[in-house]
Design an enzyme around this catalytic site. Structure first.
Site, PDB file in Angstrom:
ATOM      1  N   SER A   8       0.788  -1.275  -0.035  1.00  0.00           N
ATOM      2  CA  SER A   8       0.025   0.162  -0.041  1.00  0.00           C
ATOM      3  C   SER A   8       0.853   1.136   0.016  1.00  0.00           C
ATOM      4  O   SER A   8       2.025   1.248   0.591  1.00  0.00           O
ATOM      5  CB  SER A   8      -1.072   0.094   1.223  1.00  0.00           C
ATOM      6  OG  SER A   8      -0.122   0.330   2.450  1.00  0.00           O
ATOM      7  N   CYS A   9       0.421   2.367  -0.556  1.00  0.00           N
ATOM      8  CA  CYS A   9       1.136   3.460  -0.506  1.00  0.00           C
ATOM      9  C   CYS A   9       0.100   4.707  -0.316  1.00  0.00           C
ATOM     10  O   CYS A   9      -1.237   4.550  -0.269  1.00  0.00           O
ATOM     11  CB  CYS A   9       1.790   3.725  -1.934  1.00  0.00           C
ATOM     12  SG  CYS A   9       0.586   4.023  -3.255  1.00  0.00           S
ATOM     13  N   PRO A  10       0.343   5.995  -0.086  1.00  0.00           N
ATOM     14  CA  PRO A  10      -0.287   7.057   0.565  1.00  0.00           C
ATOM     15  C   PRO A  10      -1.386   7.254  -0.507  1.00  0.00           C
ATOM     16  O   PRO A  10      -2.542   7.521  -0.201  1.00  0.00           O
ATOM     17  CB  PRO A  10       0.559   8.175   0.306  1.00  0.00           C
ATOM     18  CG  PRO A  10       1.893   7.702   0.771  1.00  0.00           C
ATOM     19  CD  PRO A  10       2.015   6.117   0.104  1.00  0.00           C
ATOM     20  N   THR A  16       1.422   1.239  -4.970  1.00  0.00           N
ATOM     21  CA  THR A  16       0.906   0.100  -4.336  1.00  0.00           C
ATOM     22  C   THR A  16       1.237  -1.249  -5.495  1.00  0.00           C
ATOM     23  O   THR A  16       1.479  -2.246  -5.110  1.00  0.00           O
ATOM     24  CB  THR A  16      -0.578   0.248  -4.374  1.00  0.00           C
ATOM     25  OG1 THR A  16      -0.711   1.095  -3.212  1.00  0.00           O
ATOM     26  CG2 THR A  16      -1.328  -1.078  -3.840  1.00  0.00           C
TER      27      THR A  16
END
Length: 506
Positions: A8-10, A16
């Site tokens: 997951s990423c921001p 992601t």
């Protein structure tokens, strides 16, 4: 070995899925099986419990709080963050293998606790500053869909209003009572359609600050933080505290809810804590603090920032455009990039749909600069394919579409492989584009879309010209940087091949 992973990423878009693909490919190359659950903007498909049970270890490639982490309890794991997985997936897989191999050595019983303790040295140490950034980025990631949908619908509403009304369409559409939509809507009336688009977009955009606040609180305290976070964000908007107030109320709601959730209460009262007591008490505290303590100073800061932006004009905006261009290209979707993007999108609240406003010009500069890195790398791989690997040439082809769609992350594979050469080259082109976009005066009230929202941009030809100039500058900077330290004879051959490719001789 068999591994399960979570990425997951921001923003939940590029990093992601790039991390997931990199881990799967690295696993296959090393003879292992890696199954990844992507917790991205499109949601996630939870891993099959049977797959988790059969896994030897777990890989966390996440910059946000992992949802459902308790599913993996007792298994050796590594926690590396999403960028590490993108940049060095083979190393991450190797670390996971080492964690699994080391687990039985913790004791003959090979207990789950011992396994995790043995794997702990491979775990990323997350400091307070990183945690705060994760909380903030979680709020931003949930906020962006409201921004994109609402902003584009508002822009479409204004564009249609300019046709539906002979003059001052943007002003006229905002003055129409929304009740006309459910009391006297006419299917063939362009004015009513303009009102429909504008009102729908305005309502979606109105959730910007409440969503930011709510999901910061959610990242800190899980579900008990959502309700007080939404209320705090709504109050921040009501009192004029803007997105800065929303950030403050999000952290306040999250930490108050978390503190209450950790209190020891009698067994009979535990059931009402998360659904009644925590939301009630936290909402009361946040409401009191926002109205009387947080709101006034945050409103003063927000008003001062708005006044400063409105005071900028002409040449004074060019340095700001250059700075924003540098930030958009510094880390390609990372925290610095997001600071510039959130600064632009939240400023649209004050633009009130005015495509000539300073806030609209800032949004245009940010979007244009963010498109430069992938477009530049696509152009560079087209001009001199010989100096790039086969994989890079293929990535360069897809970068055309990613850049045109304002997805800066399309250039990440190149930046990850050679950051010292690539990032300065991207930043140079981004600065040129940001400054030029400000100089020509293009404005934009749609917060996303790339070239696909060109009809919503004022002075669109000049906007595209600024983008093209920055892309060319960045592409040639990439090619120059790539040639540093290379054999001059090879460079001459590459030049000849590039000319042949451009002339269609090949």
């Amino acid at each position: 070995m068999k591994f399960v992973a979570v990425s997951s990423c921001p923003t939940g878009i590029a990093h992601t899925y790039m991390a997931a693909e990199a881990l799967e490919q690295a696993g296959r190359a090393a003879g292992h099986e890696v199954v990844v659950e992507t917790q991205g903007a499109a949601g996630s498909q939870p891993l099959d419990p049977a797959v988790i049970a059969a896994a030897d270890g777990v890989i966390y490639a996440a910059d946000l709080e992992v949802q459902g982490r308790d599913r993996f309890a007792g298994k050796p794991f590594v926690d590396v963050g999403v960028k590490k997985a993108v940049h060095d997936a083979p190393g991450v897989v190797a670390a996971a293998v080492a964690a699994v191999e080391a687990a039985p050595a913790a004791g003959s019983s090979a207990s789950p606790t011992a396994a995790v303790a043995t794997a702990a040295p491979a775990t990323r140490q997350v400091g307070t500053g990183t945690r705060i950034r994760q909380y903030l980025m979680t709020g931003v990631s949930y906020m962006i869909p409201f921004v994109a949908a609402g902003g584009i619908l508002i822009a479409l509403g204004f564009m249609l209003a300019s046709v539906a009304w002979a003059e001052n369409g943007a002003i006229e559409v905002t003055g129409v009572d929304a009740a006309v939509l459910w009391t006297a809507f006419e299917w063939g009336n362009l004015q009513h359609w303009a009102v429909l688009l504008f009102q729908t977009g305005a309502l979606a955009f109105g959730f910007l600050v409440p969503a930011l606040s709510a999901y910061i609180a959610y990242a800190i305290a899980d579900r008990p933080g959502i309700a007080p976070g939404f209320v705090g964000g709504s109050i921040a908007g009501l009192v004029g505290a803007g997105f800065l107030g929303g950030i403050a109320t999000g952290f306040l709601a999250g930490f108050v809810a978390l503190w209450l959730a950790r209190r020891n209460v009698p067994k009979g009262g535990r059931g009402v804590m998360p659904v009644v007591v925590i939301p009630l008490v936290t909402t009361l505290v946040v409401g009191f603090a926002t109205f009387l303590i947080i709101g006034p100073p945050m409103k003063a800061i927000n008003d001062a920032l708005t006044a400063w932006l409105n005071g900028l004009s002409g040449g004074a905006l060019i340095p700001l455009g250059i700075l924003l261009g540098l930030m958009m290209c510094f880390d390609l979707g990372g925290p610095v990039n997001k600071v510039a993007y959130v600064f632009a999108t939240t400023g649209l609240i004050n633009a009130a749909g005015d495509i000539g406003s300073t806030e609209a010009r800032i949004m245009a500069a940010v979007m244009a600069a963010g498109m430069v890195p992938p477009l530049a790398i696509a152009l560079a791989t087209t001009l001199r394919p010989r100096i790039f690997t086969e994989a890079e040439r293929e990535s360069g082809k897809s970068a055309w579409l990613l850049g045109a769609s304002f997805i800066s992350e399309g250039a990440i594979p190149f930046a990850a492989a050679d950051p010292v050469r690539m990032l300065p080259s991207f930043m140079l082109g981004g600065a040129v584009t940001g400054g030029l976009t400000m100089a020509v005066g293009s404005g934009l009230v749609a917060p996303h879309g790339g070239i696909w929202v060109t009809p919503l941009i004022s002075l669109p030809l000049l906007f595209l010209l600024a983008l093209a100039v920055g892309t060319v500058v960045s592409a040639f900077a990439v090619l120059f940087a790539k040639n540093i330290g290379r054999n001059p004879q090879e460079a001459v051959l590459d030049d000849a091949e590039s000319l042949a490719a451009l002339s269609g001789a090949r």
